[in-house]
Scaffold this motif. Structure first.
Motif, PDB file in Angstrom:
ATOM      1  N   GLN A  57      -7.017   2.327  -3.139  1.00 24.63           N
ATOM      2  CA  GLN A  57      -5.601   2.274  -2.521  1.00 24.63           C
ATOM      3  C   GLN A  57      -5.906   2.516  -0.744  1.00 24.63           C
ATOM      4  OE1 GLN A  57      -2.089   3.380  -4.505  1.00 24.63           O
ATOM      5  NE2 GLN A  57      -3.285   3.627  -6.068  1.00 24.63           N
ATOM      6  N   GLY A  58      -7.157   2.738  -0.790  1.00 25.16           N
ATOM      7  CA  GLY A  58      -7.542   3.309   0.803  1.00 25.16           C
ATOM      8  C   GLY A  58      -7.332   4.453   1.121  1.00 25.16           C
ATOM      9  N   ILE A  59      -7.013   5.488  -0.087  1.00 27.07           N
ATOM     10  CA  ILE A  59      -6.872   6.836   0.567  1.00 27.07           C
ATOM     11  C   ILE A  59      -8.156   7.676   0.948  1.00 27.07           C
ATOM     12  CG2 ILE A  59      -5.809   9.011  -0.268  1.00 27.07           C
ATOM     13  CD1 ILE A  59      -4.040   7.114  -2.320  1.00 27.07           C
ATOM     14  N   ALA A  60      -9.162   7.299   0.098  1.00 22.13           N
ATOM     15  CA  ALA A  60     -10.312   7.964   0.393  1.00 22.13           C
ATOM     16  C   ALA A  60     -10.786   7.485   1.662  1.00 22.13           C
ATOM     17  CB  ALA A  60     -11.543   7.581  -0.600  1.00 22.13           C
ATOM     18  N   SER A  61     -10.630   6.381   2.037  1.00 20.43           N
ATOM     19  CA  SER A  61     -10.891   5.708   3.359  1.00 20.43           C
ATOM     20  C   SER A  61     -10.075   6.334   4.632  1.00 20.43           C
ATOM     21  CB  SER A  61     -10.818   4.248   3.261  1.00 20.43           C
ATOM     22  OG  SER A  61     -11.042   3.733   4.750  1.00 20.43           O
ATOM     23  N   GLN A  62      -8.884   6.726   4.222  1.00 14.69           N
ATOM     24  CA  GLN A  62      -8.009   7.375   5.285  1.00 14.69           C
ATOM     25  C   GLN A  62      -8.410   8.803   5.590  1.00 14.69           C
ATOM     26  OE1 GLN A  62      -3.567   6.784   4.986  1.00 14.69           O
ATOM     27  NE2 GLN A  62      -4.181   5.346   3.310  1.00 14.69           N
ATOM     28  N   LEU A  63      -8.757   9.324   4.463  1.00 17.39           N
ATOM     29  CA  LEU A  63      -9.206  10.799   4.422  1.00 17.39           C
ATOM     30  C   LEU A  63     -10.679  10.667   5.465  1.00 17.39           C
ATOM     31  CD1 LEU A  63      -8.940  12.115   1.119  1.00 17.39           C
ATOM     32  CD2 LEU A  63      -7.855  13.277   3.015  1.00 17.39           C
ATOM     33  N   LEU A 108      -8.904  18.456   4.830  1.00 14.01           N
ATOM     34  CA  LEU A 108      -7.941  17.749   4.919  1.00 14.01           C
ATOM     35  C   LEU A 108      -7.475  17.248   3.547  1.00 14.01           C
ATOM     36  CD1 LEU A 108      -8.822  15.163   7.913  1.00 14.01           C
ATOM     37  CD2 LEU A 108      -7.749  17.340   8.057  1.00 14.01           C
ATOM     38  N   VAL A 109      -5.982  17.144   3.364  1.00 11.03           N
ATOM     39  CA  VAL A 109      -5.598  16.907   1.963  1.00 11.03           C
ATOM     40  C   VAL A 109      -4.834  15.458   2.342  1.00 11.03           C
ATOM     41  CG1 VAL A 109      -5.420  19.190   1.202  1.00 11.03           C
ATOM     42  CG2 VAL A 109      -3.399  18.317   2.368  1.00 11.03           C
ATOM     43  N   ALA A 110      -4.510  14.828   1.257  1.00 10.19           N
ATOM     44  CA  ALA A 110      -3.764  13.435   1.156  1.00 10.19           C
ATOM     45  C   ALA A 110      -2.742  13.712   0.344  1.00 10.19           C
ATOM     46  CB  ALA A 110      -4.716  12.471   0.784  1.00 10.19           C
ATOM     47  N   GLU A 111      -1.316  13.521   0.611  1.00  8.75           N
ATOM     48  CA  GLU A 111      -0.179  13.691   0.087  1.00  8.75           C
ATOM     49  C   GLU A 111       0.398  12.304  -0.278  1.00  8.75           C
ATOM     50  OE1 GLU A 111       2.020  18.054   0.712  1.00  8.75           O
ATOM     51  OE2 GLU A 111       2.298  16.435   2.273  1.00  8.75           O
ATOM     52  N   ALA A 112       0.919  12.110  -1.428  1.00  9.25           N
ATOM     53  CA  ALA A 112       1.991  10.849  -1.337  1.00  9.25           C
ATOM     54  C   ALA A 112       3.009  11.367  -2.375  1.00  9.25           C
ATOM     55  CB  ALA A 112       1.178   9.843  -2.324  1.00  9.25           C
ATOM     56  N   MET A 126       0.950  -1.242  -0.002  1.00  5.48           N
ATOM     57  CA  MET A 126      -0.090   0.100  -0.010  1.00  5.48           C
ATOM     58  C   MET A 126       0.878   1.183   0.026  1.00  5.48           C
ATOM     59  SD  MET A 126      -3.690   0.835   1.742  1.00  5.48           S
ATOM     60  CE  MET A 126      -3.596   1.249   3.458  1.00  5.48           C
ATOM     61  N   ILE A 127       0.462   2.098  -0.693  1.00  2.00           N
ATOM     62  CA  ILE A 127       1.229   3.534  -0.770  1.00  2.00           C
ATOM     63  C   ILE A 127       1.213   4.244   0.395  1.00  2.00           C
ATOM     64  CG2 ILE A 127      -0.698   4.812  -1.687  1.00  2.00           C
ATOM     65  CD1 ILE A 127       1.219   6.195  -3.530  1.00  2.00           C
ATOM     66  N   GLU A 128       2.328   4.901   0.692  1.00  2.00           N
ATOM     67  CA  GLU A 128       2.553   5.637   1.850  1.00  2.00           C
ATOM     68  C   GLU A 128       1.745   6.885   1.521  1.00  2.00           C
ATOM     69  OE1 GLU A 128       4.938   6.815   5.880  1.00  2.00           O
ATOM     70  OE2 GLU A 128       5.097   4.720   4.558  1.00  2.00           O
ATOM     71  N   VAL A 129       0.859   7.556   2.636  1.00  2.00           N
ATOM     72  CA  VAL A 129       0.113   8.574   2.305  1.00  2.00           C
ATOM     73  C   VAL A 129       0.156   9.821   3.701  1.00  2.00           C
ATOM     74  CG1 VAL A 129      -2.348   9.439   1.934  1.00  2.00           C
ATOM     75  CG2 VAL A 129      -1.412   7.633   0.620  1.00  2.00           C
ATOM     76  N   ALA A 130       0.298  10.558   3.441  1.00  3.49           N
ATOM     77  CA  ALA A 130       0.279  11.730   4.771  1.00  3.49           C
ATOM     78  C   ALA A 130      -1.155  12.586   4.788  1.00  3.49           C
ATOM     79  CB  ALA A 130       1.471  12.588   4.788  1.00  3.49           C
TER      80      ALA A 130
END
Length: 163
Positions: A102-108, A48-52, A1-5
């Motif tokens: 990739q689970g990014i929307a879920s993390q947000l 909030l924003v997601a960065e990769a 899984m990609i690392e997202v901040a």
């Protein structure tokens, strides 16, 4: 899984946020650059924003309100934001296509729900299209049926996550 901040949106993110919105929503539904500028200034705690790899790839935002459902004027003016409102709204959950599934929307969303809990909100509310009802139900949202919102000329469904 990609690392997202996941982090708070900053004024310098404005152009990229606007670009992502144009990718994720049709022109009739997409928020304007000016609207995003006002939102970042009015409710930075719920933007909030997601960065990769240092690149902005998605975001979630919404204001606080005492209403139980989203009404169209909320999208268009930050004057409807009630800082101590009992509910937190989701105006948009955007992730650019190449980073989806990739689970990014879920993390947000999980971070956003945690903000709602931490700030003592009673619920998180949103509107979505029929094809996304099941997705939001996976977070615990309840489908309240067809919304009165006609934002962008589309049919929406009201969803509520009671905290």
């Amino acid at each position: 899984m990609i690392e997202v901040a996941i982090r708070a949106a900053l004024p310098e993110d404005l152009d990229r946020i606007t670009e992502i919105e144009k990718i994720c929503f049709p022109p009739s539904e997409a928020a304007s650059r000016e609207s995003f500028r006002e939102r970042i200034a009015a409710f930075p705690e719920s933007f909030l924003v997601a960065e990769a790899d240092g690149i902005l790839i998605g975001f979630i935002n919404g204001c606080a309100t005492n209403n139980s459902f989203i009404y169209d004027d909320l999208f268009h003016s930050t004057k409807h934001h009630i800082p101590q409102g009992k509910n937190l709204t989701v105006f948009g959950l955007d992730v650019i296509p190449e980073y989806r599934r990739q689970g990014i929307a879920s993390q947000l969303m999980q971070n956003f729900i945690q903000i709602a809990r931490n700030t003592g909100r009673g619920s998180v509310i949103l509107t979505c299209k029929d094809r996304l009802v099941h997705y939001y139900e996976s977070f615990g949202y309840m489908n309240n049926g067809v919304s009165q919102s006609t934002h962008g000329g589309s049919q929406w469904f009201d969803m509520t996550l009671v905290l």
